[in-house]
Every structure is written in structure tokens, then in C-alpha cells.
Design a protein around this motif. Structure first.
Motif, mmCIF file in Angstrom:
data_model
loop_
_atom_site.group_PDB
_atom_site.id
_atom_site.type_symbol
_atom_site.label_atom_id
_atom_site.label_comp_id
_atom_site.label_asym_id
_atom_site.label_seq_id
_atom_site.Cartn_x
_atom_site.Cartn_y
_atom_site.Cartn_z
ATOM 1 N N PRO A 1 5.227 4.786 -26.672
ATOM 2 C CA PRO A 1 4.576 3.483 -26.533
ATOM 3 C C PRO A 1 5.169 2.685 -25.370
ATOM 4 C CG PRO A 1 6.045 3.475 -28.434
ATOM 5 C CD PRO A 1 6.056 4.872 -27.870
ATOM 6 N N ALA A 2 4.533 2.810 -24.206
ATOM 7 C CA ALA A 2 4.987 2.098 -23.009
ATOM 8 C C ALA A 2 3.800 1.899 -22.076
ATOM 9 C CB ALA A 2 6.094 2.869 -22.305
ATOM 10 N N ILE A 3 3.846 0.786 -21.337
ATOM 11 C CA ILE A 3 2.807 0.445 -20.353
ATOM 12 C C ILE A 3 3.481 0.213 -19.012
ATOM 13 C CG2 ILE A 3 1.232 -1.387 -19.620
ATOM 14 C CD1 ILE A 3 0.359 -1.786 -22.423
ATOM 15 N N PHE A 4 2.859 0.714 -17.959
ATOM 16 C CA PHE A 4 3.311 0.452 -16.596
ATOM 17 C C PHE A 4 2.241 -0.374 -15.901
ATOM 18 C CE2 PHE A 4 5.527 4.200 -17.909
ATOM 19 C CZ PHE A 4 6.777 4.098 -17.323
ATOM 20 N N THR A 5 2.670 -1.438 -15.234
ATOM 21 C CA THR A 5 1.744 -2.273 -14.474
ATOM 22 C C THR A 5 2.480 -2.783 -13.246
ATOM 23 O OG1 THR A 5 0.127 -4.083 -14.642
ATOM 24 C CG2 THR A 5 2.270 -4.444 -15.696
ATOM 25 N N ARG A 6 1.812 -3.592 -12.452
ATOM 26 C CA ARG A 6 2.422 -4.160 -11.252
ATOM 27 C C ARG A 6 2.205 -5.661 -11.228
ATOM 28 N NH1 ARG A 6 4.262 -0.360 -7.836
ATOM 29 N NH2 ARG A 6 3.482 1.752 -8.131
ATOM 30 N N ASP A 7 3.191 -6.369 -10.677
ATOM 31 C CA ASP A 7 3.037 -7.815 -10.514
ATOM 32 C C ASP A 7 2.197 -8.079 -9.269
ATOM 33 O OD1 ASP A 7 4.709 -7.662 -8.269
ATOM 34 O OD2 ASP A 7 6.334 -8.819 -9.155
ATOM 35 N N PRO A 8 1.940 -9.344 -8.903
ATOM 36 C CA PRO A 8 1.084 -9.624 -7.756
ATOM 37 C C PRO A 8 1.596 -9.052 -6.422
ATOM 38 C CG PRO A 8 1.294 -11.579 -9.105
ATOM 39 C CD PRO A 8 2.254 -10.563 -9.662
ATOM 40 N N ASP A 9 2.876 -8.728 -6.328
ATOM 41 C CA ASP A 9 3.425 -8.142 -5.104
ATOM 42 C C ASP A 9 3.604 -6.634 -5.228
ATOM 43 O OD1 ASP A 9 4.156 -10.481 -3.216
ATOM 44 O OD2 ASP A 9 4.810 -11.137 -5.197
ATOM 45 N N THR A 10 2.976 -6.024 -6.194
ATOM 46 C CA THR A 10 2.991 -4.590 -6.503
ATOM 47 C C THR A 10 4.357 -4.069 -6.945
ATOM 48 O OG1 THR A 10 3.334 -3.711 -4.265
ATOM 49 C CG2 THR A 10 1.045 -4.153 -4.930
ATOM 50 N N ASN A 11 5.269 -4.952 -7.382
ATOM 51 C CA ASN A 11 6.509 -4.490 -7.998
ATOM 52 C C ASN A 11 6.147 -3.838 -9.325
ATOM 53 O OD1 ASN A 11 8.597 -5.611 -6.162
ATOM 54 N ND2 ASN A 11 7.680 -7.552 -6.765
ATOM 55 N N ALA A 12 6.654 -2.633 -9.556
ATOM 56 C CA ALA A 12 6.328 -1.896 -10.781
ATOM 57 C C ALA A 12 7.127 -2.442 -11.952
ATOM 58 C CB ALA A 12 6.598 -0.412 -10.588
ATOM 59 N N LEU A 13 6.431 -2.634 -13.073
ATOM 60 C CA LEU A 13 7.044 -3.095 -14.314
ATOM 61 C C LEU A 13 6.701 -2.122 -15.417
ATOM 62 C CD1 LEU A 13 5.993 -6.856 -14.132
ATOM 63 C CD2 LEU A 13 8.249 -5.915 -13.625
ATOM 64 N N GLU A 14 7.702 -1.738 -16.190
ATOM 65 C CA GLU A 14 7.499 -0.934 -17.379
ATOM 66 C C GLU A 14 7.797 -1.810 -18.585
ATOM 67 O OE1 GLU A 14 9.400 2.911 -19.765
ATOM 68 O OE2 GLU A 14 10.101 2.434 -17.750
ATOM 69 N N PHE A 15 6.956 -1.739 -19.583
ATOM 70 C CA PHE A 15 7.189 -2.428 -20.844
ATOM 71 C C PHE A 15 7.246 -1.340 -21.909
ATOM 72 C CE2 PHE A 15 5.163 -5.403 -18.051
ATOM 73 C CZ PHE A 15 5.882 -6.581 -18.245
ATOM 74 N N THR A 16 8.403 -1.157 -22.511
ATOM 75 C CA THR A 16 8.569 -0.100 -23.503
ATOM 76 C C THR A 16 8.790 -0.713 -24.872
ATOM 77 O OG1 THR A 16 9.732 1.976 -23.972
ATOM 78 C CG2 THR A 16 11.065 0.184 -23.132
ATOM 79 N N GLN A 17 8.136 -0.159 -25.868
ATOM 80 C CA GLN A 17 8.211 -0.693 -27.226
ATOM 81 C C GLN A 17 9.499 -0.218 -27.912
ATOM 82 O OE1 GLN A 17 4.525 -0.872 -29.445
ATOM 83 N NE2 GLN A 17 5.569 -0.014 -31.219
ATOM 84 N N VAL A 18 10.216 -1.156 -28.486
ATOM 85 C CA VAL A 18 11.431 -0.849 -29.238
ATOM 86 C C VAL A 18 11.316 -1.454 -30.626
ATOM 87 C CG1 VAL A 18 12.907 -0.711 -27.180
ATOM 88 C CG2 VAL A 18 12.667 -2.896 -28.367
ATOM 89 N N ASP A 19 12.125 -0.947 -31.554
ATOM 90 C CA ASP A 19 12.122 -1.468 -32.929
ATOM 91 C C ASP A 19 12.772 -2.826 -32.978
ATOM 92 O OD1 ASP A 19 10.907 0.850 -33.780
ATOM 93 O OD2 ASP A 19 12.819 1.851 -34.167
ATOM 94 N N THR B 1 -1.203 1.609 -16.570
ATOM 95 C CA THR B 1 -1.303 2.970 -17.100
ATOM 96 C C THR B 1 -0.372 3.057 -18.293
ATOM 97 O OG1 THR B 1 0.384 3.821 -15.589
ATOM 98 C CG2 THR B 1 -1.893 4.073 -14.898
ATOM 99 N N LEU B 2 -0.774 3.852 -19.253
ATOM 100 C CA LEU B 2 0.085 4.098 -20.408
ATOM 101 C C LEU B 2 1.079 5.184 -20.039
ATOM 102 C CD1 LEU B 2 -2.619 4.017 -23.215
ATOM 103 C CD2 LEU B 2 -1.046 2.193 -22.544
ATOM 104 N N THR C 1 0.844 -1.190 0.000
ATOM 105 C CA THR C 1 0.000 0.000 0.000
ATOM 106 C C THR C 1 0.881 1.243 0.000
ATOM 107 O OG1 THR C 1 -0.094 0.013 2.414
ATOM 108 C CG2 THR C 1 -1.849 -1.156 1.261
ATOM 109 N N GLY C 2 0.318 2.338 -0.435
ATOM 110 C CA GLY C 2 1.040 3.595 -0.420
ATOM 111 C C GLY C 2 1.912 3.838 -1.636
ATOM 112 N N ARG C 3 1.878 2.949 -2.599
ATOM 113 C CA ARG C 3 2.669 3.135 -3.813
ATOM 114 C C ARG C 3 1.885 3.994 -4.796
ATOM 115 N NH1 ARG C 3 6.068 -2.115 -4.875
ATOM 116 N NH2 ARG C 3 7.089 -2.232 -2.862
ATOM 117 N N PRO C 4 2.576 4.764 -5.635
ATOM 118 C CA PRO C 4 1.859 5.578 -6.628
ATOM 119 C C PRO C 4 1.097 4.682 -7.609
ATOM 120 C CG PRO C 4 4.217 6.101 -6.603
ATOM 121 C CD PRO C 4 4.017 4.935 -5.710
ATOM 122 N N GLU C 5 -0.044 5.179 -8.086
ATOM 123 C CA GLU C 5 -0.820 4.394 -9.047
ATOM 124 C C GLU C 5 -0.013 4.137 -10.311
ATOM 125 O OE1 GLU C 5 -4.802 4.736 -11.841
ATOM 126 O OE2 GLU C 5 -4.411 6.286 -10.360
#
Length: 195
Positions: A177-195, A170-171, A136-140
Motif C-alpha cells: 500500500p503505497a502511492i507515488f506522485t509529484r509536487d508542482p515542481d515534479t519532486n517525487a513523493l512516496e506515501f507508504t501506509q504504516v500501522d 502511480t500505485l 522533463t525527462g523524469r520517469p513516470e
């Protein structure tokens, strides 16, 4: 031979170190040459010109020549991610994201449960701990939190996968072109599109 750029802090001018960056674009070869002088030492960075520093780091076309401070950095080997329940995390990383376990990495030699997952030629090391981090307390928006960034080919396909699984994201707020999400333990993951 692919070596990586020095940290961004060494690219900034420091009056104490007397670093003076010079950037020259070479349009014919689509390359940028950066030359810096520090006291009597010279540093040269030759890197393929892209629209962002992220693209440069992903390209691996970088060459760095450093005299006395080169201790042999090659690349990122792995990122450690804490989890409370290894099976739940493996379900997310393997079944949802499609990452494969590196069976060659030791599991039984460590004093905790874990798994090594391939991300291209590097790895994520999942480590199970009873209370890994507060959830809890992590940024959205995960981009405002410590995070792991994974380069992918198609953000829209991952968006569809996350939508189907009901996983919030969140985009990128910059419009790239990148998406931010969290795993089941709320670790933040960024997925960024590359060529």
C-alpha cells in the motif's frame, strides 16, 4: 532510547572488514537479534520483527550499539525540496496534503525564500530557486526517481484526495500500500501506509 539501524551497506558482508551477520528470531517476543563481528569489535542490533525493513525503520523500536563509529545519529531532521514558486508549492503541501508550517524555523535569515513544514516530528524544507530542476525527462513512476517518502495511515484516502485534485499518481508496483506522485515542481513523493 531509540537509535536507528546502521546503513544498509554496513549490514552486507564485507570481506575487508570481516563482518559476519547472524540473525536469530525470538518468536516469544516477536523480535530479531542481529549480531555482527568486525575484527575485535561487536555490534548488536535489536529490532522488532516486521514484514519489511521499511516497517522496522518506521517502528523506532530499534536499538543499535556501536563502539567507535557512533557519532550520535538520532533521526532524520528534515528533507530539502526545491521549488520554483513558493506559493504554488505551499498550496500543494499545505492545502492538499494538510502539512502545517513550523513558525519557529527562520525564514528571513536565509538568502532565499522558503518554508519549513511539519511531517510528524520531522520537516520538509521548501526552498525557492529560479530554476530548481528540470521537470522533463523524469520517469513516470516516482519510485524510480530520487524521492521523499512520507508514512501515512490510509493510502485509499490519499488516493481519493489526489483523484479529486486531478493529480496523477502511480500505485506501488510491488503491490504494497503505497502511492507515488509529484509536487508542482515534479519532486517525487512516496506515501507508504504504516500501522
Amino acid at each position: 532510547m531509540a537509535l536507528h539501524l546502521p546503513s544498509s551497506s554496513t549490514l552486507l558482508p564485507h570481506s575487508k572488514l570481516n563482518i559476519c551477520p547472524i540473525v536469530v528470531n525470538i518468536p516469544a517476543t516477536n523480535q530479531t537479534v542481529v549480531s555482527r563481528k568486525r575484527n575485535t569489535h561487536r555490534h548488536f542490533v535489536l529490532t522488532k520483527a516486521k514484514t519489511s525493513l521499511e516497517a522496522d525503520l518506521h517502528s523506532r523500536d530499534s536499538v543499535t550499539v556501536d563502539d567507535e563509529n557512533d557519532f550520535g545519529v538520532v533521526n532524520l531532521h528534515h528533507v530539502g525540496i526545491l521549488c520554483e514558486n513558493l506559493e504554488r508549492s505551499l498550496d500543494f503541501y499545505q492545502n492538499l496534503l494538510g502539512l502545517k508550517i513550523n513558525e519557529a524555523r527562520p525564514h528571513d535569515k536565509l538568502p532565499y525564500r522558503g518554508a519549513w513544514l511539519w511531517v510528524g516530528s520531522e520537516m520538509i524544507h521548501l526552498m525557492e530557486l529560479p530554476n530548481p530542476d528540470p521537470s522533463t525527462g523524469r520517469p513516470e513512476h516516482g519510485g524510480r526517481d530520487r524521492h521523499t517518502c512520507i508514512a501515512i495511515r490510509d493510502v485509499s484516502k490519499l488516493k481519493t484526495i489526489l483523484d479529486k485534485a486531478g493529480i496523477p499518481y502511480t500505485l506501488s508496483r510491488s503491490g504494497r500500500p503505497a502511492i507515488f506522485t509529484r509536487d508542482p515542481d515534479t519532486n517525487a513523493l512516496e506515501f507508504t501506509q504504516v500501522d
